[in-house]
Design an enzyme around this catalytic site. Structure first.
Site, PDB file in Angstrom:
ATOM      1  N   ARG A 170     -18.463  12.081 -19.777  1.00 55.71           N
ATOM      2  CA  ARG A 170     -17.178  11.904 -20.477  1.00 55.71           C
ATOM      3  C   ARG A 170     -15.987  12.155 -19.559  1.00 55.71           C
ATOM      4  NH1 ARG A 170     -19.381  14.595 -26.000  1.00 55.71           N
ATOM      5  NH2 ARG A 170     -20.055  12.657 -26.947  1.00 55.71           N
ATOM      6  N   GLY A 220     -26.260   6.896 -30.620  1.00 52.29           N
ATOM      7  CA  GLY A 220     -26.964   7.842 -29.760  1.00 52.29           C
ATOM      8  C   GLY A 220     -28.377   7.467 -29.365  1.00 52.29           C
ATOM      9  N   GLY A 267     -20.269   7.726 -34.031  1.00 51.23           N
ATOM     10  CA  GLY A 267     -19.667   7.422 -35.333  1.00 51.23           C
ATOM     11  C   GLY A 267     -18.553   6.389 -35.247  1.00 51.23           C
TER      12      GLY A 267
END
Ligand code: AMP
Length: 417
Positions: A35, A374, A397
């Site tokens: 990330r 995922g 999500g």
């Protein structure tokens, strides 16, 4: 809409919502820095222009309270190393005015975890949803959230949102803050742009044939996406644990396989809808059944609608794999979400591996392929095929909601919708 490429950040202070919610080891070191690396193109562009950075993120779920285990100070050195610049740290995100004022071009400020304040998420704390006072508490919290967002906005001249993972949340730093910037001073970062373009390729710029592969354990969590895709796809492969709800709905015997008994009608409805819309629905016809939910179980291949008592389907069988390949190989647009079997156990990876390999082959042949959610991301990583698909989404999500056709608050706020 302003864009990061067209904006000159020289002399500007940019507040950037990043997703630095990285997994940490027990000792506070970072176990996966994907990330942080994902945000670098945006951050480097701003610094290269001669701008300065105020970085804000959440980490974990501190539920509105200070929790040193979730302090972003732990990742400060990693961010500095990745950026090749010093990073100053502000231990309270509401007390950064001075530090922001002093910021010079090329300098970087990292704010403490936004979720140490309940205002970030905007949900009242310590009061039950059924309490009669809840609605009032919620209203008050929304007002406090606006003030919180306004304070964050006051630190900077321009707002950039590059945190796709939280784009489906209407939080202070992901959406509300955008109200305090002019339209020409708020924009999506590169990572966000890539995610949005990938979703557009799947939902808008579709090259045909379009094959979607939906797997995983349950129909119920995927129904919104399946319904939205039904109007768009040519081939819809439904695999994984869902197979057995469909098999049972059609009168099959599924032994001990996973099944949502309250979704049998829904399964029949999906079959009927596919027919009505001319979608080629591909359901597994055979499976690898096991006599226990274990990698050491005995296995046999059997029809997905004739599984002996005491056995459960844990992977797609060879005939199903052939059908899956037929629908994937000629496709020019491909979406994959959810594994075809219990891929976490080595014995039941075959179906998911076959899907990943077929997607890689179709991609080499010119298809656009998006892998998201995922477990399918874990699959392509496990099989070493992440570089052989067009795009691997970083958002769980957020991606699923985007594919369902929902407007993501983080994106709507920037577009001024
Ligand atoms: P989901 O969270 O709904 O995307 O489901 C992902 C999970 O589905 C993975 O952990 C898989 O192990 C599981 N799964 C896939 N196929 C099956 C199956 N046939 N029986 C039980 N679980 C399955």
């Amino acid at each position: 809409m302003a864009s990061i490429d067209n904006y000159n950040f020289a002399g500007k202070k940019a507040i950037v919502r990043v997703d630095f919610n990285v997994p940490l080891n027990e000792d506070g070191t970072i176990s996966d820095d994907t990330r942080i690396r994902g945000a670098l193109p945006t951050l480097k562009k701003i610094l290269a222009d001669g701008g300065s950075l105020i970085l804000m993120s959440h980490m974990g779920k501190p539920k509105g309270k200070v929790n040193p285990k979730l302090s972003l100070e732990q990742i400060r050195d990693a961010v500095a190393k990745a950026l090749g610049a010093d990073v100053k740290f502000v231990p309270d995100c509401m007390k950064a005015s001075e530090a922001a004022k002093d910021l010079k071009p090329g300098e970087v400020l990292l704010l403490e975890n936004l979720r140490f304040y309940p205002e970030e998420e905007g949900k009242p704390v310590g009061i039950d949803k059924n309490d009669p006072a809840y609605e009032q508490a919620k209203k008050e919290m929304k007002e406090r959230q606006k003030e919180f967002a306004k304070t964050l906005a006051s630190y900077a001249d321009v707002y950039v949102n590059d945190a796709f993972g939280t784009a489906h949340r209407k939080h202070a730093s992901t959406a509300v803050i955008a109200d305090y910037f002019d339209q020409q001073d708020k924009m999506l970062g590169y990572l966000m742009e890539k995610e949005v373009n990938a979703v557009d390729a799947i939902l808008k710029d579709i090259k045909r044939p379009f094959t979607a592969i939906m797997g995983g354990s349950k129909v119920s969590t995927k129904i919104g996406i399946i319904e939205n895709l039904m109007d768009k796809v040519d081939n819809l492969i439904l695999c994984g644990g869902m197979t057995y709800t469909f098999a049972k709905a059609q009168g099959g015997k599924i032994g001990d396989s996973i099944c949502e008994d309250d979704k049998l009608d829904l399964a029949l409805d999906i079959i009927a809808k596919a027919k009505e819309k001319g979608v080629n629905l591909v359901l597994g016809t055979d499976c690898v059944a096991a006599d226990a939910f274990s990698n050491d179980a005995n296995t046999q291949v059997c029809p997905a609608n004739a599984i002996p008592d005491g056995w459960q389907g844990l992977d797609a069988g060879p005939d199903s794999i052939l059908e899956f390949r037929k629908a994937i190989l000629p496709a020019k647009t491909i979406l994959w979400n959810g594994p075809a079997g219990v891929f976490e156990m080595e014995k039941f990876t075959t179906g998911s591996r076959a899907i990943a390999e077929a997607i890689a082959a179709a991609t080499a042949d010119g298809a656009f392929s998006l892998v998201g959610g995922g477990d399918s991301v874990a699959c392509v990583n496990k099989f070493g095929l992440a570089d052989d698909v067009s795009y691997v989404s970083t958002g769980g999500g957020a991606l699923l909601e985007a594919i369902e056709g929902k407007t993501l608050p983080g994106i709507a706020a920037i577009k001024g919708e």
